[in-house]
Design a protein around this motif. Structure first.
Motif, mmCIF file in Angstrom:
data_model
loop_
_atom_site.group_PDB
_atom_site.id
_atom_site.type_symbol
_atom_site.label_atom_id
_atom_site.label_comp_id
_atom_site.label_asym_id
_atom_site.label_seq_id
_atom_site.Cartn_x
_atom_site.Cartn_y
_atom_site.Cartn_z
ATOM 1 N N ILE A 220 -3.492 5.810 -1.482
ATOM 2 C CA ILE A 220 -4.435 6.289 -0.466
ATOM 3 C C ILE A 220 -3.991 7.698 -0.086
ATOM 4 O O ILE A 220 -2.879 7.894 0.407
ATOM 5 N N LYS B 263 0.827 -1.202 0.000
ATOM 6 C CA LYS B 263 0.000 0.000 0.000
ATOM 7 C C LYS B 263 0.867 1.261 0.000
ATOM 8 O O LYS B 263 1.924 1.300 0.646
ATOM 9 N N TYR C 105 0.606 5.391 0.771
ATOM 10 C CA TYR C 105 -0.153 6.486 1.357
ATOM 11 C C TYR C 105 0.561 7.796 1.019
ATOM 12 O O TYR C 105 1.792 7.864 1.073
#
Length: 232
Positions: free
Chosen positions: A211, A193, A195
């Motif tokens: 994100i 992931k 961010y």
């Protein structure tokens, strides 16, 4: 007990700005009133060593009055739950002072000097000033230990390996406009992931889902902490 996830952070000027360290990102290419190429390039050094030395002496003096902010402290505290590696574009020592134990500085360190003859000769500074006549062990003038525009980034390979090993990769307070640091996102594994914390979303084509946390560094890191701790 399961192995801790590897959290890799790429931090930029936005996280230090909240501690009172001025940046040049939002000031038309000026850094404390100077054209950045005058004070952050080999040409600037050759043209006016006295100006460049004084500029970094004043930045060191300013750093003595600054303290880590809550974003720095939260990132350090996350080491309780994650393996945390910080890759910073910043030349201050605020991550270390907050307690982060694994920090690599892509663009050098303000509180160090280096030889003008041999860049591998690097020295810790126990004072804020480098003076004309301060020399390395080989007899050459000392300069700031800063990676200037146009110079190689010695720790780039280490940073690429860290990015590739990240389970979670977090970009904080950087516009992702300065290369090669900005290219680190492309080394993050497909299943990991990413961010991005910044009040203004960087104008970058990430070519994958990220994100976004559209907040300042401190508020954004608080939000991040809640999001990632729920996954432990």
């Amino acid at each position: 007990m399961s192995k801790k996830k590897h959290l890799v952070v790429l931090s930029g000027a936005g996280i230090s700005a909240e501690s009172g360290i001025k940046t040049f990102r939002d000031s038309g290419g000026l850094w404390e009133g100077h054209d950045v190429m005058e004070v952050a390039s080999p040409e600037g050094w050759r043209n006016n060593q006295e100006l460049v030395q004084d500029f970094y002496n004043q930045r060191r003096k300013q750093l003595l009055t600054c303290e880590p902010n809550q974003a720095h402290y939260i990132l350090a505290d996350l080491e309780k739950d994650f393996e945390v590696s910080i890759i910073t574009q910043n030349v201050d020592d605020l991550h270390e002072r907050a307690g982060s134990s694994h920090v690599i500085h892509l663009h050098g360190e303000l509180k160090k000097s280096q030889s003008t003859l041999d860049p591998t000769l690097v020295y810790d500074l126990d004072h804020w000033e480098i003076k004309k006549g301060d020399k390395c062990e080989k007899g050459s003038q000392l300069r700031p230990h800063i990676v200037w525009f146009g110079e190689q980034v010695p720790k780039m390979e280490e940073a690429m390996e860290l990015a590739a090993s990240a389970d979670l990769f977090v970009v904080i307070g950087t516009s992702l406009q300065v290369y090669p640091a900005a290219g680190l996102v492309s080394y993050v594994a497909a299943g990991s992931k990413i961010y991005v914390i910044d009040p203004i979303m960087p104008e970058v084509n990430f070519r994958r889902k990220v994100i976004t946390i559209l907040e300042s560094a401190t508020n954004g890191v608080k939000t991040l902490e809640k999001m990632i701790k729920s996954e432990i």
